[in-house]
Write a protein that holds these residues in place. Sequence first.
Motif, PDB file in Angstrom:
ATOM      1  N   ALA A  33       1.053  -1.161   0.083  1.00 35.83           N
ATOM      2  CA  ALA A  33       0.120   0.117  -0.101  1.00 35.83           C
ATOM      3  C   ALA A  33       0.657   1.321   0.120  1.00 35.83           C
ATOM      4  CB  ALA A  33      -0.913  -0.089   1.083  1.00 35.83           C
ATOM      5  N   GLU A  34       1.938   1.144   0.664  1.00 40.60           N
ATOM      6  CA  GLU A  34       3.072   2.453   0.822  1.00 40.60           C
ATOM      7  C   GLU A  34       3.624   2.709  -0.547  1.00 40.60           C
ATOM      8  OE1 GLU A  34       5.875   1.446   3.584  1.00 40.60           O
ATOM      9  OE2 GLU A  34       4.605   1.309   5.226  1.00 40.60           O
ATOM     10  N   ALA A 184       9.062  -9.335  -0.150  1.00 37.18           N
ATOM     11  CA  ALA A 184       9.334 -10.033  -1.391  1.00 37.18           C
ATOM     12  C   ALA A 184       7.916 -10.283  -1.947  1.00 37.18           C
ATOM     13  CB  ALA A 184       9.745 -11.567  -1.331  1.00 37.18           C
ATOM     14  N   ILE A 185       6.742 -10.802  -1.315  1.00 39.22           N
ATOM     15  CA  ILE A 185       5.429 -10.550  -1.944  1.00 39.22           C
ATOM     16  C   ILE A 185       5.227  -9.253  -2.453  1.00 39.22           C
ATOM     17  CG2 ILE A 185       2.892 -10.976  -1.670  1.00 39.22           C
ATOM     18  CD1 ILE A 185       4.136 -13.083   0.401  1.00 39.22           C
ATOM     19  N   ALA A 186       5.377  -8.158  -1.539  1.00 43.05           N
ATOM     20  CA  ALA A 186       4.784  -6.911  -1.747  1.00 43.05           C
ATOM     21  C   ALA A 186       5.712  -6.366  -2.773  1.00 43.05           C
ATOM     22  CB  ALA A 186       5.138  -6.092  -0.577  1.00 43.05           C
ATOM     23  N   LEU A 192       4.143  -6.185 -10.709  1.00 44.61           N
ATOM     24  CA  LEU A 192       3.004  -6.652 -11.765  1.00 44.61           C
ATOM     25  C   LEU A 192       1.996  -5.446 -11.780  1.00 44.61           C
ATOM     26  CD1 LEU A 192       2.262 -10.191 -10.401  1.00 44.61           C
ATOM     27  CD2 LEU A 192       3.292  -9.626 -12.559  1.00 44.61           C
ATOM     28  N   LEU A 193       1.902  -4.796 -10.652  1.00 43.24           N
ATOM     29  CA  LEU A 193       0.776  -3.824 -10.734  1.00 43.24           C
ATOM     30  C   LEU A 193       1.451  -2.329 -11.566  1.00 43.24           C
ATOM     31  CD1 LEU A 193      -0.520  -3.767  -6.794  1.00 43.24           C
ATOM     32  CD2 LEU A 193      -2.133  -4.163  -9.286  1.00 43.24           C
ATOM     33  N   ALA A 194       2.825  -2.009 -11.385  1.00 47.14           N
ATOM     34  CA  ALA A 194       3.443  -1.060 -12.044  1.00 47.14           C
ATOM     35  C   ALA A 194       3.174  -1.244 -13.691  1.00 47.14           C
ATOM     36  CB  ALA A 194       4.716  -1.065 -11.553  1.00 47.14           C
ATOM     37  N   ALA A 195       3.464  -2.550 -14.057  1.00 48.92           N
ATOM     38  CA  ALA A 195       3.314  -3.008 -15.438  1.00 48.92           C
ATOM     39  C   ALA A 195       2.138  -2.581 -15.998  1.00 48.92           C
ATOM     40  CB  ALA A 195       3.725  -4.397 -15.597  1.00 48.92           C
ATOM     41  N   PRO A 203       8.688   0.897  -5.111  1.00 52.15           N
ATOM     42  CA  PRO A 203       8.530  -0.374  -4.522  1.00 52.15           C
ATOM     43  C   PRO A 203       8.904  -0.608  -3.069  1.00 52.15           C
ATOM     44  CG  PRO A 203      10.435  -0.420  -6.035  1.00 52.15           C
ATOM     45  CD  PRO A 203       9.879   1.118  -6.022  1.00 52.15           C
ATOM     46  N   PRO A 204       8.567  -1.474  -2.522  1.00 51.95           N
ATOM     47  CA  PRO A 204       9.131  -1.497  -1.009  1.00 51.95           C
ATOM     48  C   PRO A 204      10.591  -2.333  -1.085  1.00 51.95           C
ATOM     49  CG  PRO A 204       7.435  -3.333  -1.625  1.00 51.95           C
ATOM     50  CD  PRO A 204       7.361  -2.347  -2.715  1.00 51.95           C
ATOM     51  N   SER A 205      11.276  -1.927  -0.195  1.00 51.35           N
ATOM     52  CA  SER A 205      12.567  -2.375  -0.097  1.00 51.35           C
ATOM     53  C   SER A 205      12.628  -3.849   0.245  1.00 51.35           C
ATOM     54  CB  SER A 205      13.653  -1.605   0.981  1.00 51.35           C
ATOM     55  OG  SER A 205      14.837  -2.220   1.292  1.00 51.35           O
TER      56      SER A 205
END
Length: 286
Positions: A33-34, A184-186, A192-195, A203-205
């Motif tokens: 979400a972040e 890793a899941i996030a 996939l969402l960015a694509a 993206p999360p670190s």
Amino acid sequence: MAPLRFAVLGDSLSEGVGDRVDGAWRGWAALLAEGLGSPRQPVEFRNLAVSGAQSREVAEQQAPQALAFRPDLASVVVGVNDTLRHTFDIEQLARRLDRVCADLTASGAVLLTACLPDPGRMLGLPAPLARPLARRQKAVNALVHALSARYGAVHLHLADALWTDDRSLWSADRLHPGERGHRAIAARFHALLAARGLAHGAPPSPEPEQPPPTRTEALLWLATAGTGWVARRCHDLLPQLLRLAGAELRHWADGTAARLDRRAEHALSAALAAVSLDAAVATMGE
């Protein structure tokens, strides 16, 4: 610009079990979400997932709350707890998930889904105990694949060996990701969402912020909360699982083990037909 609304439905995986921050579960969904919004479009995040939830709870309790929230994105990741119950019924699961996915999609939400590893393999159970759980989880994953195709979901594969064999991703209970796994899941969902143009932040670190639990902390967890988790599920599942294991051994001794696989495949085919899904889209090998 209106906020981007993100609703999360599911069980302990989506609740965030395994990733504790300041005394509460955080998890992959909060991390994702972040990275969804932008300075012009903030994110409203609602996590409805509850540890132990089965498809019935998702359909009857969480889905109505999610629909009232009117999300732009909605994750529906559930099914493992169904496989750990004596009431497991792949056709009922199919009907419930199809209705949840249909209603959320009709409301305008983009779905996020995932296939999951089978708990018997993750726990390292003996083959006669593990095989029945593996058949159930493979059926659930096949169903989720088919529903994901039907509703154009953003789908994540979490049952492959690259994911399940990396012990650094998992917490002490061997069933829930640790912080590294949740990250890793996030990150994978974010990519996939960015694509699709649906994630606009960073993206999360992948690197954990919290120190990994010590061996003492892990053993303490397993002796307290972990033991309780096993006890609650064994009370419900163990008698039937022992019967299933007995059937496995009898069929193995008779050289007829393939019958159990065919029976599971027929049950899956009937479940897919019940919600008008093409069996060719789903396979028990997933």
